[in-house]
Design a protein around this motif. Structure first.
Motif: not given
Length: 367
Positions: A77-96
């Motif tokens: 939740h972005k505090a000033v804009a008061n909206v929700i954002e979604v962030y996709k996470v990419t991972k390395k071959p070892d899962g990190t």
């Protein structure tokens, strides 16, 4: 979950457990200093070479954050804009984690800042809520499924149950309201309907918590009491939750509460202190004072109930749930006093012996 590891999300003001790998995620919240999210892998924390993944939040700072159940994304939740954002996470071959980037922004829905953000364990829906009692049910693409008026005067907390079937909220009025979020067999949203209330306090409810299977709930109120309920009920037939026990706490400050997965320990964070209460005997077990310089923001147990994680003062502190071992001994003894099969009796006796040995090894009181 098929993976033995868990995804652990920690930030100033919110903690969540779920997913497939173990991470710590911290929010830099002051807009004039550092608008970032830091993602840490806990298996590297003991190393001096530990590194974090830094995610920049554009033109704003995050006030709330949650992981997706599969650990492939997180929402803020972005505090000033008061909206929700979604962030996709990419991972390395070892899962990190390798990187994270913004994938979606929800439309603005609340007039006041959100006080709650959560995502269901089944990934079917997200909730947000502001203090103005507007609890919004979203799908994962940012479409509003339903808006619920909490009718609480002012809402303090809102959460999704661990089973993913219920949404609950507490606030100025002396009760906790719980709704069922129903979907069709094909996964289409059906409706939000009232399930039950947790009643009995004489003043507003600061916070509430579920155990791992939603069969128990605990509440902490401005009236200086906490209450422990049996919520494994036939609410469709109008059955109300049953009060199991209640007790007094230091009600001089706003509080947060956590319930262990097995529902044997209630922890209340009040001011900069945390107090452990046994639901087995209803007694205060331990109070740890001055955990932080400032107030405690939130609490949670790990999925096994072995550790309590406490957020506040820009830090996360992890405590071993020692009172849980004592409660386990008392609980097992109570069950042994009842008629049990030989296999169950053997298991309970082993639990008692193991817990006693652990407590004695670390020099703790053993009942």
């Amino acid at each position: 979950m098929t993976d033995p590891m868990q995804l652990l999300l920690l930030c100033c003001g919110s903690i969540l457990v779920g997913g497939a790998f173990i991470y710590l995620l911290f929010l830099r919240r002051k807009p004039d200093t550092n608008r970032t999210v830091l993602l840490w892998c806990t298996k590297d924390l003991s190393s001096k070479e530990r590194k974090s993944l830094r995610v920049n939040i554009e033109y704003d700072h995050a006030s709330l954050v949650r992981w997706s159940p599969d650990g492939k994304a997180f929402i803020i939740h972005k505090a000033v804009a008061n909206v929700i954002e979604v962030y996709k996470v990419t991972k390395k071959p070892d899962g990190t984690a390798a990187s994270a980037s913004k994938a979606l922004e929800f439309p603005k829905c609340h007039e006041e800042d959100a006080i709650a953000l959560d995502i269901a364990c089944n990934g079917r829906f997200i909730i947000t809520c502001s203090k103005l009692n507007d609890l919004v049910i979203w799908d994962l693409k940012g479409q509003v499924l339903s808006v619920v008026d909490t009718v609480l005067g002012s809402t303090h907390r809102a959460r999704i149950s661990p089973c993913g079937n219920f949404v609950a909220a507490s606030g100025f009025t002396p009760d906790v309201k719980v709704w069922e979020v129903a979907f069709t067999k094909s996964g289409e949203f059906k409706q939000v309907s009232k399930a039950f209330d947790l009643a009995g306090h004489s003043s507003g409810v600061y916070d509430f918590a579920f155990n791992s299977d939603t069969s128990r709930m605990a509440t902490v109120s401005k009236d200086g009491t906490y209450r422990f309920y049996d919520t494994k009920i036939e609410y469709e037939k109008g059955e109300d939750p049953r009060l199991i026990s209640s007790g007094q706490w230091d009600g001089t400050t706003p509080a947060t509460i956590a319930l262990s997965p097995n529902a044997e320990i209630i922890v209340i964070g009040h001011g900069s202190s945390i107090s452990f209460y046994s639901t087995v005997n209803g007694q205060l077990d331990t109070t740890i004072e001055d955990v932080f310089n400032g107030p405690i923001q939130c609490l949670t147990f790990d999925s096994l109930g072995e550790y309590l994680l406490v957020a506040g003062d820009r830090h996360i502190k992890i405590f071993r749930n020692i009172p849980g071992y004592r409660a386990s001994i008392e609980s097992s003894r109570k069950k042994l006093s009842q008629k049990q099969s030989s296999a169950t009796k053997e298991r309970l006796e082993k639990t008692i012996a193991d817990c006693q040995k652990f407590l004695k090894d670390i020099g703790e009181h053993c009942p």
